[in-house]
Each structure stands twice: as C-alpha cells, then as structure tokens.
Design a protein around this motif. Structure first.
Motif, PDB file in Angstrom:
ATOM      1  N   LEU A  15       0.837  -1.194   0.000  1.00  0.00           N
ATOM      2  CA  LEU A  15       0.000   0.000   0.000  1.00  0.00           C
ATOM      3  C   LEU A  15       0.874   1.247   0.000  1.00  0.00           C
ATOM      4  O   LEU A  15       1.925   1.280   0.610  1.00  0.00           O
ATOM      5  CB  LEU A  15      -0.961  -0.006   1.187  1.00  0.00           C
ATOM      6  N   GLY A  16       0.431   2.257  -0.741  1.00  0.00           N
ATOM      7  CA  GLY A  16       1.182   3.498  -0.852  1.00  0.00           C
ATOM      8  C   GLY A  16       0.640   4.341  -1.972  1.00  0.00           C
ATOM      9  O   GLY A  16      -0.575   4.525  -2.085  1.00  0.00           O
ATOM     10  N   VAL A  17       1.537   4.859  -2.829  1.00  0.00           N
ATOM     11  CA  VAL A  17       1.119   5.681  -3.960  1.00  0.00           C
ATOM     12  C   VAL A  17       1.906   5.289  -5.199  1.00  0.00           C
ATOM     13  O   VAL A  17       2.975   4.684  -5.119  1.00  0.00           O
ATOM     14  CB  VAL A  17       1.337   7.190  -3.679  1.00  0.00           C
ATOM     15  N   ALA A  18       1.365   5.673  -6.353  1.00  0.00           N
ATOM     16  CA  ALA A  18       2.025   5.419  -7.632  1.00  0.00           C
ATOM     17  C   ALA A  18       1.637   6.513  -8.610  1.00  0.00           C
ATOM     18  O   ALA A  18       0.592   7.160  -8.459  1.00  0.00           O
ATOM     19  CB  ALA A  18       1.642   4.048  -8.189  1.00  0.00           C
ATOM     20  N   GLU A  19       2.482   6.738  -9.591  1.00  0.00           N
ATOM     21  CA  GLU A  19       2.148   7.702 -10.632  1.00  0.00           C
ATOM     22  C   GLU A  19       0.912   7.234 -11.389  1.00  0.00           C
ATOM     23  O   GLU A  19       0.788   6.049 -11.715  1.00  0.00           O
ATOM     24  CB  GLU A  19       3.325   7.865 -11.590  1.00  0.00           C
ATOM     25  N   ALA A  20       0.013   8.170 -11.673  1.00  0.00           N
ATOM     26  CA  ALA A  20      -1.226   7.819 -12.364  1.00  0.00           C
ATOM     27  C   ALA A  20      -0.952   7.180 -13.718  1.00  0.00           C
ATOM     28  O   ALA A  20      -1.719   6.337 -14.177  1.00  0.00           O
ATOM     29  CB  ALA A  20      -2.096   9.063 -12.540  1.00  0.00           C
ATOM     30  N   ARG A  21       0.165   7.540 -14.348  1.00  0.00           N
ATOM     31  CA  ARG A  21       0.493   7.011 -15.665  1.00  0.00           C
ATOM     32  C   ARG A  21       1.421   5.793 -15.609  1.00  0.00           C
ATOM     33  O   ARG A  21       1.976   5.378 -16.632  1.00  0.00           O
ATOM     34  CB  ARG A  21       1.145   8.102 -16.516  1.00  0.00           C
ATOM     35  N   MET A  22       1.594   5.235 -14.433  1.00  0.00           N
ATOM     36  CA  MET A  22       2.443   4.053 -14.297  1.00  0.00           C
ATOM     37  C   MET A  22       2.022   2.965 -15.280  1.00  0.00           C
ATOM     38  O   MET A  22       0.836   2.692 -15.464  1.00  0.00           O
ATOM     39  CB  MET A  22       2.336   3.524 -12.864  1.00  0.00           C
ATOM     40  N   ALA A  23       2.995   2.331 -15.929  1.00  0.00           N
ATOM     41  CA  ALA A  23       2.689   1.280 -16.910  1.00  0.00           C
ATOM     42  C   ALA A  23       1.920   0.150 -16.249  1.00  0.00           C
ATOM     43  O   ALA A  23       2.286  -0.331 -15.181  1.00  0.00           O
ATOM     44  CB  ALA A  23       3.979   0.755 -17.532  1.00  0.00           C
ATOM     45  N   ARG A  24       0.860  -0.292 -16.900  1.00  0.00           N
ATOM     46  CA  ARG A  24      -0.010  -1.312 -16.319  1.00  0.00           C
ATOM     47  C   ARG A  24       0.576  -2.720 -16.401  1.00  0.00           C
ATOM     48  O   ARG A  24      -0.043  -3.668 -15.905  1.00  0.00           O
ATOM     49  CB  ARG A  24      -1.384  -1.275 -16.996  1.00  0.00           C
ATOM     50  N   GLU A  25       1.739  -2.886 -16.978  1.00  0.00           N
ATOM     51  CA  GLU A  25       2.400  -4.189 -16.950  1.00  0.00           C
ATOM     52  C   GLU A  25       3.349  -4.301 -15.756  1.00  0.00           C
ATOM     53  O   GLU A  25       3.902  -5.365 -15.499  1.00  0.00           O
ATOM     54  CB  GLU A  25       3.182  -4.416 -18.244  1.00  0.00           C
ATOM     55  N   ASP A  26       3.529  -3.201 -15.018  1.00  0.00           N
ATOM     56  CA  ASP A  26       4.426  -3.195 -13.872  1.00  0.00           C
ATOM     57  C   ASP A  26       3.653  -3.417 -12.583  1.00  0.00           C
ATOM     58  O   ASP A  26       2.421  -3.397 -12.574  1.00  0.00           O
ATOM     59  CB  ASP A  26       5.180  -1.871 -13.800  1.00  0.00           C
ATOM     60  N   CYS A  27       4.386  -3.591 -11.493  1.00  0.00           N
ATOM     61  CA  CYS A  27       3.769  -3.797 -10.179  1.00  0.00           C
ATOM     62  C   CYS A  27       4.205  -2.711  -9.215  1.00  0.00           C
ATOM     63  O   CYS A  27       5.347  -2.241  -9.276  1.00  0.00           O
ATOM     64  CB  CYS A  27       4.143  -5.175  -9.616  1.00  0.00           C
ATOM     65  N   VAL A  28       3.315  -2.312  -8.330  1.00  0.00           N
ATOM     66  CA  VAL A  28       3.691  -1.330  -7.318  1.00  0.00           C
ATOM     67  C   VAL A  28       4.767  -1.916  -6.414  1.00  0.00           C
ATOM     68  O   VAL A  28       4.679  -3.047  -5.964  1.00  0.00           O
ATOM     69  CB  VAL A  28       2.462  -0.892  -6.491  1.00  0.00           C
ATOM     70  N   GLY A  29       5.796  -1.130  -6.186  1.00  0.00           N
ATOM     71  CA  GLY A  29       6.920  -1.586  -5.375  1.00  0.00           C
ATOM     72  C   GLY A  29       8.109  -1.974  -6.211  1.00  0.00           C
ATOM     73  O   GLY A  29       9.260  -1.751  -5.823  1.00  0.00           O
ATOM     74  N   THR A  30       7.865  -2.589  -7.381  1.00  0.00           N
ATOM     75  CA  THR A  30       8.970  -2.935  -8.274  1.00  0.00           C
ATOM     76  C   THR A  30       9.192  -1.836  -9.307  1.00  0.00           C
ATOM     77  O   THR A  30      10.289  -1.692  -9.841  1.00  0.00           O
ATOM     78  CB  THR A  30       8.709  -4.264  -8.997  1.00  0.00           C
ATOM     79  N   SER A  31       8.186  -1.053  -9.590  1.00  0.00           N
ATOM     80  CA  SER A  31       8.297   0.051 -10.534  1.00  0.00           C
ATOM     81  C   SER A  31       8.867   1.282  -9.843  1.00  0.00           C
ATOM     82  O   SER A  31       8.523   1.589  -8.688  1.00  0.00           O
ATOM     83  CB  SER A  31       6.919   0.387 -11.113  1.00  0.00           C
TER      84      SER A  31
END
Length: 224
Positions: A118-134
C-alpha cells in the motif's frame, strides 16, 4: 490440486497473480480518464474509492468500492472489460483520485491479509508493472510476517513488531515524503523519500485476504 498449490506458491514469491502470467500490456499505458484532482491548496482529507477500471481480474471490490478482496483464481482476463487503465499481470488496484500537491492522510485495515502493498504510484504508471517494483511507485509491503519499504524494485526492511489491525499512510507531495503510520500510537514508523513529478494515486497490491480503505480523514495532529 498439487499443480494449483505449486502455481500459487510461485505467485506468492513473485507477487504475480494466477491466470495472468503470460499477459503483457503496453508500456505507454495512457493516463486514466475521469479521475478527480486534489490541488496543492486542498486540506489533508483526501477522499477516494477504489477504481474498478484499474483492478486486476483477481481482485473484487466491496463495501461501495472502499474494500478489495483477493480471489486466487479470479476471473478469466478475457471476461473483464478491456481498457488501458487495468492491471493485467499484477493484482493491483488504484484509488479513484489523483493527487497533484498537498499533504494527505488515509488509513487501511490490514488485519485480514498476510500479503499486500500500500502506498502511492504515478497515475500514468505502466499497467504491466507492479507497485513496489516500478520506479513510478512508493509503497510499504507486508509478506512473510515482515514489513518493507519498496520502490524501484528495491526493498528496505521496516522494523515493526507484529502486524496491527490498521495502519495509516501520510503523503506530503511537496516534501517528497510517504510515511507509514502507527494509528494506535499516532507515530510515524518509517518514511520513504521520492521525487514526485506528476499526479499520484493511492495504490494497493493484494495477494491474500482483503483490505479496507478509510479516506476523508484528518491527519493526526501529533505526527512529525
């Protein structure tokens, strides 16, 4: 049954979800449309729901889209509406609001999960990536009874005894700070520093059980 157990074990080690291991998604995933925006002058009481359009097919939303539950097998990805906002490889879901500035606070009930982020991510983060590894995400993860701070595929152990029923997340956009908060003692447990360059969304990864979000909260006054 043995095959399913083996696959499930592999998915837990990698954070990847069953039924989507071979699916790829374009790196230039477009920015989700129709989100709200929080300006830098807004109070620290962001209110959001989970955005079904972004939810991986193994995730079900409940309680008016404030909670998320993990289904090990999930839905066949072909049975889920195809759109560039949805995570296809990873069990991830975003919050419905975008944050472009300010200081914001929300809480998450985590007692019914043994593996989540749980946390935050860029709205445009690539959808093939995972939160924490990106590198476009900053999260706190819990797995194997241990906490860690994660971004850009790097994990730093977080010293936290046990697992509370509920934790807080504090985001200070201009300061480039994301903090994990002990809601009982009203104390920052650990913080991550980052360079936030665009709209951010609350972000969640889930590979066991369920999470329940609580937004629209004021930041505890004693936090530093």
């Amino acid at each position: 049954m043995a095959m399913h157990a083996s696959v499930a074990h592999f998915c837990r080690l990698t954070g990847r979800s069953i039924g989507s291991l071979s699916v790829k998604w374009p790196r230039d995933a477009t920015q989700p449309a129709g989100r709200g925006y929080i300006s830098s002058s807004a109070a620290n009481s962001i209110q959001f729901r989970l955005d079904e359009r972004t939810a991986h097919s193994s995730l079900d939303l409940f309680k008016k889209d404030t909670g998320v539950i993990y289904r090990m097998l999930g839905l066949d990805p072909s049975h889920v509406q195809d759109n560039p906002e949805r995570f296809r490889d990873w069990a991830v879901v975003f919050g419905s609001e975008e944050i472009t500035g300010g200081r914001h606070y929300w809480e998450v009930t985590v007692q019914r999960s043994q593996e989540f982020r749980l946390g935050v991510a860029e709205a445009r983060m690539a959808r093939e990536d995972c939160v924490g590894t990106s590198a476009a995400s900053w999260v706190f993860g819990y797995a194997r009874r241990k906490w860690s701070a994660m971004t850009g595929n790097k994990a730093v152990p977080v010293q936290l005894v046990g697992k509370p029923e509920r934790v807080g997340v504090l985001l200070d956009y201009e300061a480039g700070l994301l903090a994990l908060v002990d809601t009982e003692r009203r104390k920052i447990i650990h913080s991550i520093r980052g360079r936030f360059r665009g709209p951010l969304c609350p972000a969640f990864g889930l590979w066991d059980g369920e999470l329940l979000t609580h937004s629209g909260l004021e930041e505890p006054g004693s936090l530093v």
